[in-house]
Design a protein around this motif. Structure first.
Motif, PDB file in Angstrom:
ATOM      1  N   LYS A 277       0.857  -1.183   0.000  1.00  0.00           N
ATOM      2  CA  LYS A 277       0.000   0.000   0.000  1.00  0.00           C
ATOM      3  C   LYS A 277       0.895   1.236   0.000  1.00  0.00           C
ATOM      4  O   LYS A 277       1.988   1.216   0.567  1.00  0.00           O
ATOM      5  CB  LYS A 277      -0.916   0.002   1.236  1.00  0.00           C
ATOM      6  N   ASP A 278       0.432   2.303  -0.648  1.00  0.00           N
ATOM      7  CA  ASP A 278       1.162   3.575  -0.673  1.00  0.00           C
ATOM      8  C   ASP A 278       2.591   3.415  -1.195  1.00  0.00           C
ATOM      9  O   ASP A 278       3.515   4.087  -0.718  1.00  0.00           O
ATOM     10  CB  ASP A 278       1.198   4.215   0.722  1.00  0.00           C
ATOM     11  N   GLY A 279       2.784   2.503  -2.154  1.00  0.00           N
ATOM     12  CA  GLY A 279       4.101   2.311  -2.747  1.00  0.00           C
ATOM     13  C   GLY A 279       5.080   1.566  -1.861  1.00  0.00           C
ATOM     14  O   GLY A 279       6.281   1.513  -2.163  1.00  0.00           O
ATOM     15  N   PHE A 307       2.603   1.486   8.561  1.00  0.00           N
ATOM     16  CA  PHE A 307       2.050   2.500   7.662  1.00  0.00           C
ATOM     17  C   PHE A 307       1.878   3.855   8.349  1.00  0.00           C
ATOM     18  O   PHE A 307       1.900   4.892   7.691  1.00  0.00           O
ATOM     19  CB  PHE A 307       0.713   2.029   7.079  1.00  0.00           C
ATOM     20  N   SER A 311       7.607   5.906   5.908  1.00  0.00           N
ATOM     21  CA  SER A 311       7.282   6.340   4.553  1.00  0.00           C
ATOM     22  C   SER A 311       8.518   6.207   3.685  1.00  0.00           C
ATOM     23  O   SER A 311       9.645   6.124   4.186  1.00  0.00           O
ATOM     24  CB  SER A 311       6.790   7.793   4.552  1.00  0.00           C
ATOM     25  N   ASN A 352       8.994   8.573   9.741  1.00  0.00           N
ATOM     26  CA  ASN A 352       8.571   9.915   9.374  1.00  0.00           C
ATOM     27  C   ASN A 352       9.390  10.961  10.133  1.00  0.00           C
ATOM     28  O   ASN A 352       9.718  10.779  11.298  1.00  0.00           O
ATOM     29  CB  ASN A 352       7.079  10.107   9.688  1.00  0.00           C
TER      30      ASN A 352
END
Length: 449
Positions: A277-279, A307, A311, A352
């Protein structure tokens, strides 16, 4: 008939309990997007890695050697897919099962589709039964097809484990069952042994499987499929994937498309999962929980945490040059130095807001050096080293599942450097000779005074 009835009752009991869990909120994975500084996984052992680089993001008792049950079948899948890739067997090849595989397949207390010795099955049919429904008789039939016997296939499994760096792995059968369930015909080891491996090695196996055979997910992601071969009309077996996190199943989690569950009395309830998901794609291993639901709950907990807190970010842009080292020295060239840069952007999974904790570094290829300088001629865009990053933060750095950093991009020359002609090289050599002679003479004169 009695055994089949017992199994049906067991399934009804499991799904009744699951409905109660869901109704009263006992299964309540963390909401996606809810950030948490840390995660507490309720399992004997666990690990979470980035599937692209193998970077380890979380671990708990990751080196503890435990029974892996049907997660074993990831290795069986690896070797079967190897055999197909090497054209030793084909998907549409017909297979007659042995008496041994047939008898194991008739045990309704185990995951199985019933096989018949008088019926032929395709490799694909047996593989789907193994990968979707964890069918043990079908697994043995495939092993016998590839290697001639389950014992020889187990030998291949242990050899492949060493090749992949799974140093703590020990395989005694192809299915992950306890040897006592194999009708006294267990291929290797004692009658009560099971396959053993750590969470770290299990994650590495999944990592290598996805790298070598990404098509494994095409079958692992199938939520349900009917098995009809050799069965009377109306008697088809609905193979419902034991991975309840797949799309359309009771504990669906967005993006989950594999990989393999496992459960025995010794192993408890375990699961190797993967989600995209999300690359980003993650691989998790949860070992020895106390229920079917628990292994998926703890997996969801890890995925939510990943997640929410990680990132993929660009730490080195394409064309990046190092401020203090925009050039490196060159010998035997028309120019004495050459500019270097990153050939491609370097992206990596990180926590993050930690981008400033990663420092770009580069390493020149020693094979291309002479006296710490590059040797001309050099083409524009020629690879002369690698660009990677160094972590400067305070968070735990668990390293990589393979033990090697996977995040790197080539360091290349920004311009061409032609080789100097013999006259230029000769003059430089002469100049260097007289320069050294002058330095030595000056030093001697100084010593006189």
């Amino acid at each position: 008939m009695l055994q089949r009835g017992v199994r049906i009752v067991k399934k009804l009991h499991i799904f009744t309990l699951l409905s109660v869990f869901l109704f009263f909120g006992l299964f309540s994975p963390v909401n996606i997007g809810q950030a948490a500084e840390s995660v507490d996984v309720n399992a004997e052992a666990a690990i979470l890695i980035d599937a692209e680089s193998g970077k380890i993001l979380y671990e708990k008792e990751a080196d503890k050697k435990l029974a892996i049950a049907s997660m074993t079948k990831m290795m069986t899948e690896y070797l079967v897919l190897d055999a197909i890739e090497d054209k030793k067997i084909k998907w549409d090849q017909e297979v007659k099962v042995s008496d041994y595989a047939q008898k194991v397949s008739q045990n309704n207390n185990l995951s199985n589709v019933p096989l018949l010795t008088e019926v032929t099955y395709t490799v694909k049919e047996l593989y789907e039964a193994m990968a979707i429904y964890s069918a043990n008789g079908a697994t043995i039939a495939l092993a016998e097809l590839v290697s001639g016997s389950e014992a020889d296939f187990v030998k291949m499994m242990n050899e492949k484990a060493k090749e992949l760096g799974l140093d703590d792995a020990k395989f005694v059968n192809t299915t992950g069952l306890n040897n006592k369930d194999l009708l006294g015909k267990h291929p290797v080891g004692k009658a009560t042994e099971e396959n053993m491996m750590s969470a770290r090695s299990t994650a590495r196996l999944a990592y290598e499987l996805l790298k070598k055979h990404p098509n494994v997910l095409e079958t692992a992601s199938i939520p349900t499929k009917e098995f009809t071969k050799g069965l009377e009309e109306g008697k088809a077996i609905k193979m419902k994937n034991w991975n309840w996190m797949l799309k359309g199943l009771v504990l669906e989690y967005p993006g989950v498309d594999g990989l393999k569950t496992g459960s025995t009395k010794q192993a408890g309830y375990s699961f190797t999962g993967t989600v995209e998901k999300d690359g980003m794609r993650f691989i998790s291993v949860i070992m020895k929980t106390n229920s079917d639901v628990a292994r998926f709950r703890e997996t969801a907990k890890l995925f939510d945490w990943a997640f929410s807190n990680f990132s993929k970010q660009v730490v080195v842009p394409k064309g990046y040059q190092f401020k203090k080292n925009t050039t490196v020295p060159v010998v035997k060239g028309k120019e004495k130095k050459v500019e270097v840069e990153a050939a491609e952007a370097l992206q990596m999974i990180m926590k993050n807001n930690e981008k400033d904790q990663y420092e770009p570094t580069f390493q020149l290829d020693k094979k291309k050096l002479e006296n710490d300088a590059l040797v001309a001629p050099l083409k524009k865009g020629q690879k002369v080293g690698t660009v990677s990053v160094k972590y400067k933060g305070n968070e735990s750095d668990y390293g990589y599942i393979t033990g090697e950093k996977a995040y790197s991009t080539p360091l290349v020359t920004k311009e061409e450097v032609k080789k100097a002609n013999w006259f230029t090289l000769g003059m430089r050599s002469t100049g260097s000779f007289f320069g050294n002679l002058w330095d030595k003479t000056t030093e001697k004169v100084k010593n006189l005074f």
